[in-house]
Design an enzyme around this catalytic site. Structure first.
Site, PDB file in Angstrom:
ATOM      1  N   LYS A 115      28.318  19.954  27.890  1.00 46.12           N
ATOM      2  CA  LYS A 115      28.350  20.403  29.426  1.00 46.12           C
ATOM      3  C   LYS A 115      29.903  20.836  29.733  1.00 46.12           C
ATOM      4  CE  LYS A 115      27.036  16.677  31.535  1.00 46.12           C
ATOM      5  NZ  LYS A 115      26.640  15.623  30.318  1.00 46.12           N
ATOM      6  N   ARG A 168      22.942  12.859  38.990  1.00 49.21           N
ATOM      7  CA  ARG A 168      22.722  12.045  37.844  1.00 49.21           C
ATOM      8  C   ARG A 168      21.552  10.905  38.014  1.00 49.21           C
ATOM      9  NH1 ARG A 168      27.795  12.510  34.931  1.00 49.21           N
ATOM     10  NH2 ARG A 168      27.970  11.516  32.829  1.00 49.21           N
ATOM     11  N   ARG A 211      35.206  13.071  19.993  1.00 44.40           N
ATOM     12  CA  ARG A 211      36.099  13.532  21.370  1.00 44.40           C
ATOM     13  C   ARG A 211      37.208  12.456  21.558  1.00 44.40           C
ATOM     14  NH1 ARG A 211      32.863  15.283  26.361  1.00 44.40           N
ATOM     15  NH2 ARG A 211      32.821  12.891  26.994  1.00 44.40           N
ATOM     16  N   ARG A 262      40.039   9.840  26.681  1.00 42.18           N
ATOM     17  CA  ARG A 262      39.431   8.967  27.525  1.00 42.18           C
ATOM     18  C   ARG A 262      39.068   7.973  26.899  1.00 42.18           C
ATOM     19  NH1 ARG A 262      34.637  12.895  29.771  1.00 42.18           N
ATOM     20  NH2 ARG A 262      33.415  10.833  29.917  1.00 42.18           N
ATOM     21  N   ARG A 307      26.323   4.598  28.011  1.00 42.63           N
ATOM     22  CA  ARG A 307      26.244   5.558  28.720  1.00 42.63           C
ATOM     23  C   ARG A 307      25.177   6.548  28.339  1.00 42.63           C
ATOM     24  NH1 ARG A 307      31.696   7.962  26.811  1.00 42.63           N
ATOM     25  NH2 ARG A 307      31.088   9.932  27.525  1.00 42.63           N
TER      26      ARG A 307
HETATM   27  P1  ADP Z   1      29.859  12.113  30.159  1.00 37.89           P
HETATM   28  O1  ADP Z   1      28.845  13.057  30.817  1.00 37.89           O
HETATM   29  O2  ADP Z   1      30.340  12.601  28.797  1.00 37.89           O
HETATM   30  O3  ADP Z   1      29.512  10.794  30.210  1.00 37.89           O
HETATM   31  P2  ADP Z   1      31.351  12.603  32.742  1.00 37.89           P
HETATM   32  O4  ADP Z   1      32.802  13.059  32.719  1.00 37.89           O
HETATM   33  O5  ADP Z   1      30.534  13.482  33.296  1.00 37.89           O
HETATM   34  O6  ADP Z   1      31.046  12.362  31.167  1.00 37.89           O
HETATM   35  O7  ADP Z   1      31.175  10.870  33.296  1.00 37.89           O
HETATM   36  C1  ADP Z   1      32.110  10.003  32.928  1.00 37.89           C
HETATM   37  C2  ADP Z   1      31.737   8.826  33.930  1.00 37.89           C
HETATM   38  O8  ADP Z   1      31.764   8.945  35.065  1.00 37.89           O
HETATM   39  C3  ADP Z   1      30.303   8.378  33.747  1.00 37.89           C
HETATM   40  O9  ADP Z   1      30.113   7.535  32.522  1.00 37.89           O
HETATM   41  C4  ADP Z   1      29.874   7.567  35.015  1.00 37.89           C
HETATM   42  O10 ADP Z   1      30.695   6.241  35.074  1.00 37.89           O
HETATM   43  C5  ADP Z   1      30.747   8.453  35.910  1.00 37.89           C
HETATM   44  N1  ADP Z   1      30.101   9.589  36.460  1.00 37.89           N
HETATM   45  C6  ADP Z   1      30.273  10.856  36.523  1.00 37.89           C
HETATM   46  N2  ADP Z   1      29.459  11.553  37.257  1.00 37.89           N
HETATM   47  C7  ADP Z   1      28.602  10.726  37.982  1.00 37.89           C
HETATM   48  C8  ADP Z   1      27.592  10.699  39.009  1.00 37.89           C
HETATM   49  N3  ADP Z   1      26.975  11.888  39.321  1.00 37.89           N
HETATM   50  N4  ADP Z   1      27.022   9.531  39.314  1.00 37.89           N
HETATM   51  C9  ADP Z   1      27.607   8.362  39.100  1.00 37.89           C
HETATM   52  N5  ADP Z   1      28.529   8.123  38.211  1.00 37.89           N
HETATM   53  C10 ADP Z   1      29.047   9.516  37.506  1.00 37.89           C
END
Ligand code: ADP
Length: 191
Positions: free
Chosen positions: A14, A89, A128, A134, A146
């Site tokens: 993404k 999400r 990554r 991260r 996740r």
């Molecule tokens: P990835 O898609 O690679 O897991 P992100 O950078 O989108 O990484 O998100 C990292 C973390 O941030 C997620 O594992 C979650 O804990 C939190 N997070 C991100 N977006 C949301 C969301 N819309 N709702 C709840 N938690 C979120």
């Protein structure tokens, strides 16, 4: 406004595709992951709260991310549209987003869902983690958590947009440029 959701499990590409899409279509990128990480590095109360969930690979509570997105939408008037990445999400977040956009007489044009196998996801995220800094990318059990959260809560978001016939699945494996082309073709049919 022309608003797009880029959807898919962690590691599905993404972030990479978002960069290319915002450049091509002039959209404003809203990534909840990036917004949360910037709250964490600023050591805000919201960031400290969110970190507890993120470190375990769990979703941050809906009210926290919805509040964050609501203020980001309010601070970006007069734009072509948003590219939402990592949001919504949960079904509750999807409903809240529709209401927020409704207040601006806007809506979601399309949800593009990247499809990638679980083994490929774990491989990409571990790789990554070698360079991203991260912490949630370096630990395989957090990565698996996740992906489990994605299957438990996030896939229902696609069902939500299916009822409005707004979901397009795109194969997220192959070359970055081929995937980008497939995404653009879908966007162009809705512009
Ligand atoms: P990835 O898609 O690679 O897991 P992100 O950078 O989108 O990484 O998100 C990292 C973390 O941030 C997620 O594992 C979650 O804990 C939190 N997070 C991100 N977006 C949301 C969301 N819309 N709702 C709840 N938690 C979120």
């Amino acid at each position: 406004m022309f608003n797009v959701i880029l959807f898919g499990p962690p590691g599905s590409g993404k972030g990479t595709q978002s960069e290319k899409l915002i450049a091509k279509y002039g959209l404003k990128h809203l990534s909840t992951g990036d917004l949360l990480r910037s709250e964490i590095s600023g050591q805000t109360a919201l960031g400290l709260e969110a970190k507890k969930f993120m470190d375990k690979g769990q979703l941050v509570p809906d009210e926290v991310v919805i509040g964050m997105i609501s203020s980001a939408i309010d601070h970006n008037d007069k734009i072509t549209g948003f590219l939402f990445d990592g949001f919504p999400r949960t079904a509750a977040q999807a409903e809240a987003l529709d209401k927020l956009l409704d207040l601006k007489n806007a809506s979601i044009a399309i949800m593009l869902a990247l499809d990638v196998s679980e083994e490929e996801l774990v491989k990409r995220l571990m790789k990554r983690g070698e360079t991203s800094g991260r912490s949630d990318d370096t630990n395989e059990s957090v990565i698996r958590a996740r992906i489990d959260e994605y299957h438990a809560k996030t896939t229902s978001v696609a069902d939500y947009y299916h009822q409005f016939d707004k979901v397009k699945m795109i194969k997220g494996e192959g070359s970055i440029d081929d995937i980008f082309l497939a995404l653009c073709q879908e966007i162009d049919t809705r512009l």
